[in-house]
Motif scaffolding. Structure first.
Motif, PDB file in Angstrom:
ATOM      1  N   GLY A 192       0.837  -1.194   0.000  1.00  0.00           N
ATOM      2  CA  GLY A 192       0.000   0.000   0.000  1.00  0.00           C
ATOM      3  C   GLY A 192       0.872   1.244   0.000  1.00  0.00           C
ATOM      4  N   CYS A 193       0.210   2.371  -0.172  1.00  0.00           N
ATOM      5  CA  CYS A 193       0.938   3.640  -0.240  1.00  0.00           C
ATOM      6  C   CYS A 193       0.033   4.715   0.348  1.00  0.00           C
ATOM      7  N   PRO A 194       0.593   5.686   1.071  1.00  0.00           N
ATOM      8  CA  PRO A 194      -0.271   6.756   1.601  1.00  0.00           C
ATOM      9  C   PRO A 194      -0.699   7.741   0.511  1.00  0.00           C
ATOM     10  N   PHE A 195      -0.096   7.647  -0.678  1.00  0.00           N
ATOM     11  CA  PHE A 195      -0.434   8.588  -1.745  1.00  0.00           C
ATOM     12  C   PHE A 195      -1.328   7.883  -2.770  1.00  0.00           C
ATOM     13  N   SER A 196      -1.858   8.661  -3.702  1.00  0.00           N
ATOM     14  CA  SER A 196      -2.832   8.100  -4.651  1.00  0.00           C
ATOM     15  C   SER A 196      -2.593   8.677  -6.036  1.00  0.00           C
ATOM     16  N   CYS A 197      -1.398   8.520  -6.562  1.00  0.00           N
ATOM     17  CA  CYS A 197      -1.100   9.081  -7.877  1.00  0.00           C
ATOM     18  C   CYS A 197      -2.011   8.419  -8.916  1.00  0.00           C
ATOM     19  N   SER A 198      -2.560   9.235  -9.790  1.00  0.00           N
ATOM     20  CA  SER A 198      -3.650   8.762 -10.657  1.00  0.00           C
ATOM     21  C   SER A 198      -3.218   7.657 -11.623  1.00  0.00           C
ATOM     22  N   PHE A 199      -1.928   7.596 -11.970  1.00  0.00           N
ATOM     23  CA  PHE A 199      -1.455   6.619 -12.964  1.00  0.00           C
ATOM     24  C   PHE A 199      -0.992   5.320 -12.328  1.00  0.00           C
ATOM     25  N   CYS A 200      -1.069   5.240 -10.995  1.00  0.00           N
ATOM     26  CA  CYS A 200      -0.412   4.144 -10.266  1.00  0.00           C
ATOM     27  C   CYS A 200      -1.414   3.089  -9.804  1.00  0.00           C
ATOM     28  N   ILE A 201      -0.959   1.859  -9.755  1.00  0.00           N
ATOM     29  CA  ILE A 201      -1.805   0.745  -9.303  1.00  0.00           C
ATOM     30  C   ILE A 201      -2.350   1.000  -7.891  1.00  0.00           C
ATOM     31  N   GLU A 202      -1.590   1.748  -7.074  1.00  0.00           N
ATOM     32  CA  GLU A 202      -2.040   1.968  -5.699  1.00  0.00           C
ATOM     33  C   GLU A 202      -3.355   2.738  -5.665  1.00  0.00           C
ATOM     34  N   SER A 203      -3.497   3.714  -6.562  1.00  0.00           N
ATOM     35  CA  SER A 203      -4.755   4.475  -6.544  1.00  0.00           C
ATOM     36  C   SER A 203      -5.898   3.561  -6.974  1.00  0.00           C
ATOM     37  N   ASP A 243       9.603  -1.238  -1.315  1.00  0.00           N
ATOM     38  CA  ASP A 243       8.404  -0.585  -0.783  1.00  0.00           C
ATOM     39  C   ASP A 243       8.099   0.635  -1.645  1.00  0.00           C
ATOM     40  N   ASP A 244       6.809   0.936  -1.825  1.00  0.00           N
ATOM     41  CA  ASP A 244       6.455   2.106  -2.645  1.00  0.00           C
ATOM     42  C   ASP A 244       7.140   3.349  -2.109  1.00  0.00           C
ATOM     43  N   VAL A 245       7.034   3.562  -0.804  1.00  0.00           N
ATOM     44  CA  VAL A 245       7.726   4.687  -0.167  1.00  0.00           C
ATOM     45  C   VAL A 245       8.310   4.159   1.151  1.00  0.00           C
ATOM     46  N   PHE A 246       9.580   3.845   1.125  1.00  0.00           N
ATOM     47  CA  PHE A 246      10.209   3.239   2.311  1.00  0.00           C
ATOM     48  C   PHE A 246      10.220   4.206   3.498  1.00  0.00           C
ATOM     49  N   THR A 272      11.985   7.033  -1.841  1.00  0.00           N
ATOM     50  CA  THR A 272      11.415   8.041  -0.947  1.00  0.00           C
ATOM     51  C   THR A 272      10.445   8.910  -1.745  1.00  0.00           C
ATOM     52  N   TYR A 273       9.775   9.803  -1.049  1.00  0.00           N
ATOM     53  CA  TYR A 273       8.808  10.724  -1.660  1.00  0.00           C
ATOM     54  C   TYR A 273       9.173  12.112  -1.147  1.00  0.00           C
ATOM     55  N   PRO A 274       8.968  13.152  -1.942  1.00  0.00           N
ATOM     56  CA  PRO A 274       9.490  14.469  -1.527  1.00  0.00           C
ATOM     57  C   PRO A 274       9.047  14.942  -0.143  1.00  0.00           C
ATOM     58  N   ASN A 310      -2.546  13.846  -9.579  1.00  0.00           N
ATOM     59  CA  ASN A 310      -2.954  13.760  -8.169  1.00  0.00           C
ATOM     60  C   ASN A 310      -1.737  13.661  -7.243  1.00  0.00           C
ATOM     61  N   ARG A 311      -0.750  14.496  -7.536  1.00  0.00           N
ATOM     62  CA  ARG A 311       0.463  14.587  -6.701  1.00  0.00           C
ATOM     63  C   ARG A 311       0.695  16.066  -6.413  1.00  0.00           C
ATOM     64  N   PRO A 312      -0.128  16.635  -5.536  1.00  0.00           N
ATOM     65  CA  PRO A 312      -0.040  18.088  -5.379  1.00  0.00           C
ATOM     66  C   PRO A 312       1.151  18.536  -4.523  1.00  0.00           C
TER      67      PRO A 312
END
Ligand code: SF4
Length: 465
Positions: A192-203, A243-246, A272-274, A310-312
């Motif tokens: 899973g991932c806490p983010f929901s980028c529109s192009f990604c399987i996680e969303s 991991d999507d975002v370690f 990582t994520y910014p 969806n990555r504001p």
């Protein structure tokens, strides 16, 4: 250049990813040499020798066609049930159930146990939650989904060389640890991932499960136990945390990293994520052995990030996050995605301006073009937009091939060790906009620098040039 010309004699998968590598050259990431008859025969012979009761195939969106070929060959040779699991059947169950006897939707670790129990008790597959089953008369039964798994309940993956073999052309290699893993061990500590980028399987999965419950992480000690097994049994020298975002949970990292340093002690890479790291966390990671990290940027255009991806995330924060990685002494790379129907030249220009400010020491092995996976929100929207673009401009994209070729090169220029003034003077020269290939001679990597980079890469396989 037609991408096919570059891959004469090779085939490529569906949902193939295209990247723009050094020199602005466009490459397909998902090529393979078409299966040979000897390979099918070796596979059937190995399965017969193993005396399999069922065949399970891991299928992603990109290899449904290949899984179909293999499944048909297996079924011709052996009267065994063939089971498919993975993103492929989860996203396209109607298509996949036409080939497999049973498909697993979403997580499959408990499904496969249930299937094994049915085989042992000589029962059919009726009623197993999280599956679709095809009857002998080709009617389909669909069973309700099952809850998400507790990750600590899942067994460690079996990479034991004695249980793996590799078929390639005429050769069948036994006692095998996949060479494409080199000396790396790939592991995930969470799903899973806490983010929901529109192009990604996680969303897409968050649409099915909701966001809250889908992010789960394994207990630190269990992850260590798996790594200790790997270290003792496999020829590995480094760990890749997929991991999507370690860097998502500082408390978990604070517990895990000292254990890792003390008990595993191998260099490692992670994502990582910014917005999820800070200098303190990076210092923990470095201290525990992290020597390379990749951060998703995806675009330098706030409009694209906010309205379509969806990555504001603020571009200023992305620049600071990159500088924090550079300052930490960890080797940093970043991902960028472009070429889709929503993009205008203004967006590419904003990405170029962003890259000019983004720390030059953050590297990119390539820049990726958007890949469209089936049944994703982004894919559906982009398909609609492409239709509108064709009506309006006669092309699915709003940016011409020549302009893409030009911006590919400008993006690359920002990663070269050139003074900013030189990059800007090249970017402002109108000749290159009309004839982007004229830029190539300004982008050559000096031979001595290339030799240095190759040497560096030898010593650190996760590094790029
Ligand atoms: S941060 Fe990465 S893994 Fe998470 S939703 Fe975005 S692209 Fe997917």
């Amino acid at each position: 250049m037609d991408v096919r010309e570059m891959h004469d004699g090779w085939d490529w998968t569906e949902c193939s990813g295209y990247v723009v590598a050094a020199g602005g050259i466009r490459k397909n990431l998902n090529c393979y040499r078409p299966f040979q008859e000897t390979e099918f025969l070796s596979l059937i012979s190995a399965l017969q020798e193993f005396r399999a009761d069922a065949i399970a195939i891991s299928v992603v969106s990109g290899n449904i066609r290949e899984a179909t070929l293999i499944t048909r060959r297996i079924k011709e040779a052996m009267p065994l049930p063939v089971i498919w699991g993975g993103h492929g059947p989860t996203l396209e169950p109607d298509r996949c159930i036409k080939e497999a006897d049973l498909i697993c939707i979403h997580e499959g670790e408990q499904v496969i146990v249930d299937v094994a129990e049915r085989i042992d008790s000589k029962s059919d597959f009726d009623g197993i939650p999280g599956t679709w089953v095809r009857n002998t008369d080709n009617t389909i039964r669909q069973y309700p989904p099952r809850p998400l798994l507790k990750l600590d309940d899942i067994a460690f993956p079996n990479w034991s060389p004695e249980d793996n073999l590799f078929i390639n052309g005429d050769s069948v290699i036994r006692n095998y640890y996949p060479t494409n893993l080199e000396q790396n061990y790939i592991i995930t500590t969470q799903r899973g991932c806490p983010f929901s980028c529109s192009f990604c399987i996680e969303s897409r999965y968050q649409e099915d499960f909701g966001k809250k419950g889908s992010l789960r992480r394994r207990s630190p000690q269990l992850v260590i136990d798996e790594l200790l097994w790997a270290k003792d049994n496999l020829p590995i020298k480094r760990v890749l945390f997929y991991d999507d975002v370690f860097t998502v949970n500082p408390r978990w990292l604070k517990e895990f990293l000292p254990l890792y340093k003390e008990q595993v002690g191998l260099p490692f890479w992670c994502y990582t994520y910014p917005t999820t790291h800070n200098p303190e966390m990076l210092s923990w990671l470095k201290d525990a052995g992290c020597d390379a990290i990749t951060m998703g940027i995806q675009s330098g255009s706030p409009r694209i990030l906010k309205e379509y991806f969806n990555r504001p995330t603020l571009t200023d924060r992305m620049i600071t996050a990159g500088q924090e990685i550079v300052d930490s002494g960890i080797y940093g790379e970043f991902d960028l995605i472009f070429r889709h129907p929503f993009e205008t030249e203004e967006d590419l220009k904003e990405t170029f301006d962003f890259l000019c400010k983004f720390p030059q020491k953050m590297k990119a092995i390539w820049f990726a073009e958007m890949t469209y996976f089936p049944n994703h929100f982004f894919t559906n929207e982009a398909t609609q937009k492409a239709r509108e673009n064709i009506l309006a401009f006669g092309e699915p994209y709003q940016v011409s091939e020549t302009l893409y070729a030009y911006y590919y090169r400008l993006f690359r220029l920002t990663r070269m060790k050139f003074p900013k003034a030189r990059i800007m003077s090249l970017a402002n020269d109108p000749r290159f906009r009309e004839n982007p290939e004229l830029l190539d001679e300004h982008m050559k990597y000096p031979e001595d620098k290339l030799a240095e980079a190759i040497e560096r890469k030898k010593n650190n396989p996760s590094m790029t040039y």
